[in-house]
Design a protein around this motif. Sequence first.
Motif, PDB file in Angstrom:
ATOM      1  N   HIS A  13       0.907  -1.126  -0.161  1.00  0.00           N
ATOM      2  CA  HIS A  13       0.024   0.068  -0.077  1.00  0.00           C
ATOM      3  C   HIS A  13       0.948   1.271  -0.165  1.00  0.00           C
ATOM      4  O   HIS A  13       0.391   2.283  -0.590  1.00  0.00           O
ATOM      5  N   SER A  14       2.046   1.162   0.782  1.00  0.00           N
ATOM      6  CA  SER A  14       3.062   2.360   0.748  1.00  0.00           C
ATOM      7  C   SER A  14       3.349   2.876  -0.888  1.00  0.00           C
ATOM      8  O   SER A  14       3.632   3.918  -0.798  1.00  0.00           O
ATOM      9  N   LEU A  15       3.889   1.671  -1.386  1.00  0.00           N
ATOM     10  CA  LEU A  15       3.974   2.131  -2.970  1.00  0.00           C
ATOM     11  C   LEU A  15       2.884   2.611  -3.710  1.00  0.00           C
ATOM     12  O   LEU A  15       3.146   3.561  -4.744  1.00  0.00           O
ATOM     13  N   LEU A  16       1.759   2.178  -3.428  1.00  0.00           N
ATOM     14  CA  LEU A  16       0.374   2.396  -4.223  1.00  0.00           C
ATOM     15  C   LEU A  16       0.228   4.012  -3.740  1.00  0.00           C
ATOM     16  O   LEU A  16      -0.271   4.945  -4.617  1.00  0.00           O
ATOM     17  N   LEU A  17       0.430   4.398  -2.386  1.00  0.00           N
ATOM     18  CA  LEU A  17       0.133   5.493  -2.180  1.00  0.00           C
ATOM     19  C   LEU A  17       1.174   6.489  -2.459  1.00  0.00           C
ATOM     20  O   LEU A  17       1.058   7.819  -2.636  1.00  0.00           O
ATOM     21  N   ALA A  18       2.496   6.320  -2.949  1.00  0.00           N
ATOM     22  CA  ALA A  18       3.415   7.261  -3.136  1.00  0.00           C
ATOM     23  C   ALA A  18       3.469   7.705  -4.749  1.00  0.00           C
ATOM     24  O   ALA A  18       3.920   8.611  -5.004  1.00  0.00           O
ATOM     25  N   ILE A  19       2.618   6.593  -5.368  1.00  0.00           N
ATOM     26  CA  ILE A  19       2.448   7.063  -6.869  1.00  0.00           C
ATOM     27  C   ILE A  19       2.185   8.396  -7.064  1.00  0.00           C
ATOM     28  O   ILE A  19       2.525   9.317  -8.090  1.00  0.00           O
ATOM     29  N   PRO A  20       0.783   8.969  -6.574  1.00  0.00           N
ATOM     30  CA  PRO A  20       0.264  10.206  -6.668  1.00  0.00           C
ATOM     31  C   PRO A  20       1.352  11.437  -6.495  1.00  0.00           C
ATOM     32  O   PRO A  20       1.093  12.285  -6.953  1.00  0.00           O
ATOM     33  N   LEU A  26       7.751  14.065 -11.379  1.00  0.00           N
ATOM     34  CA  LEU A  26       8.504  13.772 -12.702  1.00  0.00           C
ATOM     35  C   LEU A  26       8.140  14.228 -13.933  1.00  0.00           C
ATOM     36  O   LEU A  26       8.880  14.896 -14.701  1.00  0.00           O
ATOM     37  N   ALA A  27       6.727  14.653 -13.805  1.00  0.00           N
ATOM     38  CA  ALA A  27       6.158  15.585 -14.980  1.00  0.00           C
ATOM     39  C   ALA A  27       6.748  17.026 -14.972  1.00  0.00           C
ATOM     40  O   ALA A  27       7.376  17.665 -15.867  1.00  0.00           O
ATOM     41  N   VAL A  32      10.823  21.025 -16.938  1.00  0.00           N
ATOM     42  CA  VAL A  32      12.080  21.980 -16.839  1.00  0.00           C
ATOM     43  C   VAL A  32      13.057  21.507 -17.674  1.00  0.00           C
ATOM     44  O   VAL A  32      13.700  22.221 -18.228  1.00  0.00           O
ATOM     45  N   VAL A  33      13.220  20.355 -17.812  1.00  0.00           N
ATOM     46  CA  VAL A  33      14.504  19.713 -18.540  1.00  0.00           C
ATOM     47  C   VAL A  33      14.160  19.959 -20.002  1.00  0.00           C
ATOM     48  O   VAL A  33      15.029  20.495 -20.814  1.00  0.00           O
ATOM     49  N   ALA A  34      12.752  20.050 -20.592  1.00  0.00           N
ATOM     50  CA  ALA A  34      12.587  20.401 -22.073  1.00  0.00           C
ATOM     51  C   ALA A  34      12.883  21.901 -22.350  1.00  0.00           C
ATOM     52  O   ALA A  34      13.282  22.282 -23.179  1.00  0.00           O
TER      53      ALA A  34
END
Length: 57
Positions: A13-20, A26-27, A32-34
């Motif tokens: 569950h901790s991994l699933l909660l970290a995705i948001p 990352l976006a 910023v890199v672009a």
Amino acid sequence: MRYEPGVDVLASHSLLLAIPAFVPALAVVAVVVAVAVRDRRAERRENTEAAKESEDD
């Protein structure tokens, strides 16, 4: 957490909660890199054009 025989745990569950939290981060990094890459290319193009114009004078 108990693991039963024959049960595959795909993600905790901790991994699933970290995705948001990580996806927007990352976006933002990608944007910023672009922008930085586009800015450096434009600056390089402007410098070569300025060098050509100064050679023509």
